[in-house]
Design a protein around this motif. Structure first.
Motif, PDB file in Angstrom:
ATOM      1  N   GLU A  52       0.838  -1.193   0.000  1.00 41.88           N
ATOM      2  CA  GLU A  52       0.000   0.000   0.000  1.00 41.88           C
ATOM      3  C   GLU A  52       0.880   1.253   0.000  1.00 41.88           C
ATOM      4  O   GLU A  52       1.844   1.341   0.737  1.00 41.88           O
ATOM      5  N   LEU A  53       0.556   2.212  -0.872  1.00 41.53           N
ATOM      6  CA  LEU A  53       1.282   3.470  -0.940  1.00 41.53           C
ATOM      7  C   LEU A  53       0.390   4.584  -0.435  1.00 41.53           C
ATOM      8  O   LEU A  53      -0.810   4.601  -0.718  1.00 41.53           O
ATOM      9  N   THR A  54       0.972   5.508   0.312  1.00 37.58           N
ATOM     10  CA  THR A  54       0.218   6.657   0.792  1.00 37.58           C
ATOM     11  C   THR A  54       0.919   7.934   0.376  1.00 37.58           C
ATOM     12  O   THR A  54       2.140   7.953   0.182  1.00 37.58           O
ATOM     13  N   ASN A  75       6.935   8.556   0.147  1.00 41.85           N
ATOM     14  CA  ASN A  75       8.233   7.886   0.082  1.00 41.85           C
ATOM     15  C   ASN A  75       8.473   7.236  -1.273  1.00 41.85           C
ATOM     16  O   ASN A  75       9.566   6.779  -1.554  1.00 41.85           O
ATOM     17  N   SER A  76       7.458   7.198  -2.109  1.00 43.33           N
ATOM     18  CA  SER A  76       7.542   6.510  -3.387  1.00 43.33           C
ATOM     19  C   SER A  76       7.513   7.494  -4.550  1.00 43.33           C
ATOM     20  O   SER A  76       6.559   8.272  -4.692  1.00 43.33           O
ATOM     21  N   GLU A  77       8.540   7.442  -5.383  1.00 45.40           N
ATOM     22  CA  GLU A  77       8.552   8.292  -6.574  1.00 45.40           C
ATOM     23  C   GLU A  77       7.479   7.871  -7.565  1.00 45.40           C
ATOM     24  O   GLU A  77       6.952   8.696  -8.302  1.00 45.40           O
ATOM     25  N   VAL A  78       7.170   6.582  -7.576  1.00 43.61           N
ATOM     26  CA  VAL A  78       6.115   6.073  -8.461  1.00 43.61           C
ATOM     27  C   VAL A  78       4.772   6.687  -8.076  1.00 43.61           C
ATOM     28  O   VAL A  78       4.018   7.145  -8.941  1.00 43.61           O
ATOM     29  N   ALA A  79       4.473   6.710  -6.782  1.00 44.03           N
ATOM     30  CA  ALA A  79       3.210   7.292  -6.317  1.00 44.03           C
ATOM     31  C   ALA A  79       3.165   8.781  -6.613  1.00 44.03           C
ATOM     32  O   ALA A  79       2.126   9.308  -7.024  1.00 44.03           O
ATOM     33  N   GLU A  99     -10.700  30.647  -5.897  1.00 40.70           N
ATOM     34  CA  GLU A  99      -9.493  30.470  -6.707  1.00 40.70           C
ATOM     35  C   GLU A  99      -8.271  30.699  -5.832  1.00 40.70           C
ATOM     36  O   GLU A  99      -8.197  31.652  -5.068  1.00 40.70           O
ATOM     37  N   GLY A 100      -7.309  29.785  -5.911  1.00 51.10           N
ATOM     38  CA  GLY A 100      -6.075  29.921  -5.158  1.00 51.10           C
ATOM     39  C   GLY A 100      -6.121  29.343  -3.761  1.00 51.10           C
ATOM     40  O   GLY A 100      -5.108  29.335  -3.070  1.00 51.10           O
ATOM     41  N   ARG A 101      -7.255  28.849  -3.319  1.00 46.90           N
ATOM     42  CA  ARG A 101      -7.345  28.242  -1.987  1.00 46.90           C
ATOM     43  C   ARG A 101      -6.550  26.940  -1.993  1.00 46.90           C
ATOM     44  O   ARG A 101      -6.629  26.148  -2.919  1.00 46.90           O
ATOM     45  N   THR A 102      -5.768  26.717  -0.940  1.00 42.29           N
ATOM     46  CA  THR A 102      -4.928  25.523  -0.848  1.00 42.29           C
ATOM     47  C   THR A 102      -5.714  24.384  -0.203  1.00 42.29           C
ATOM     48  O   THR A 102      -6.344  24.567   0.838  1.00 42.29           O
ATOM     49  N   TYR A 103      -5.679  23.230  -0.832  1.00 47.26           N
ATOM     50  CA  TYR A 103      -6.339  22.034  -0.331  1.00 47.26           C
ATOM     51  C   TYR A 103      -5.289  20.977  -0.061  1.00 47.26           C
ATOM     52  O   TYR A 103      -4.267  20.905  -0.743  1.00 47.26           O
ATOM     53  N   THR A 104      -5.545  20.121   0.917  1.00 43.50           N
ATOM     54  CA  THR A 104      -4.698  18.974   1.199  1.00 43.50           C
ATOM     55  C   THR A 104      -5.578  17.741   1.266  1.00 43.50           C
ATOM     56  O   THR A 104      -6.628  17.761   1.917  1.00 43.50           O
ATOM     57  N   VAL A 105      -5.154  16.692   0.588  1.00 40.59           N
ATOM     58  CA  VAL A 105      -5.903  15.444   0.618  1.00 40.59           C
ATOM     59  C   VAL A 105      -4.915  14.300   0.773  1.00 40.59           C
ATOM     60  O   VAL A 105      -3.819  14.328   0.215  1.00 40.59           O
ATOM     61  N   SER A 106      -5.280  13.314   1.574  1.00 37.78           N
ATOM     62  CA  SER A 106      -4.474  12.119   1.739  1.00 37.78           C
ATOM     63  C   SER A 106      -4.941  11.075   0.747  1.00 37.78           C
ATOM     64  O   SER A 106      -6.143  10.856   0.584  1.00 37.78           O
ATOM     65  N   VAL A 107      -3.980  10.424   0.114  1.00 40.40           N
ATOM     66  CA  VAL A 107      -4.289   9.434  -0.916  1.00 40.40           C
ATOM     67  C   VAL A 107      -3.674   8.106  -0.503  1.00 40.40           C
ATOM     68  O   VAL A 107      -2.528   8.067  -0.054  1.00 40.40           O
ATOM     69  N   ARG A 108      -4.432   7.051  -0.671  1.00 45.49           N
ATOM     70  CA  ARG A 108      -3.933   5.700  -0.399  1.00 45.49           C
ATOM     71  C   ARG A 108      -4.106   4.872  -1.660  1.00 45.49           C
ATOM     72  O   ARG A 108      -5.211   4.772  -2.206  1.00 45.49           O
ATOM     73  N   ILE A 109      -3.033   4.293  -2.126  1.00 43.02           N
ATOM     74  CA  ILE A 109      -3.060   3.495  -3.348  1.00 43.02           C
ATOM     75  C   ILE A 109      -2.857   2.042  -2.960  1.00 43.02           C
ATOM     76  O   ILE A 109      -1.850   1.684  -2.344  1.00 43.02           O
TER      77      ILE A 109
END
Length: 111
Positions: A52-54, A75-79, A99-109
């Protein structure tokens, strides 16, 4: 008799006015949430992973409602390259956004 017809005409006008005053936006499909749209964009892939990649993705929306990826912390260049290629400059459908608002989202592959 004159008063009775006046009552019918006024009732007709009130009913007609209320029919035209209905909000037609209720019949339209509501926009999907931003996280749901990002999940859809990332799910169409042929990326094969063993573990699993995060990743934490930091992005903004430009004036055309396109995602502009700022950084991908992983930690993964592929991700990192996968997330950037899938999300960068993809248009999303949001009703109220800044417009221009910063968002952060966590992704799990996963597999």
């Amino acid at each position: 008799m004159k008063n009775l017809s006046l009552v019918f005409v006024s009732a007709f006008l009130v009913l007609t006015g209320s029919v035209f005053a209905n909000d037609n936006k209720k019949s339209e499909k509501p926009a999907k949430s931003l996280s749901t749209q990002i999940t859809t964009l990332l799910s169409n892939s042929y990326l094969e992973v063993e573990d699993e990649l995060t990743a934490d993705v930091l992005f903004v929306l430009n004036k055309d409602r396109e995602i502009v990826v700022l950084t991908v912390v992983t930690n993964s260049e592929v991700a990192e390259s996968f997330v950037k290629s899938k999300l960068n400059y993809q248009r999303v459908n949001l009703e109220d956004y800044r417009e221009g608002r910063t968002y952060t989202v966590s992704v799990r592959i996963t597999e």
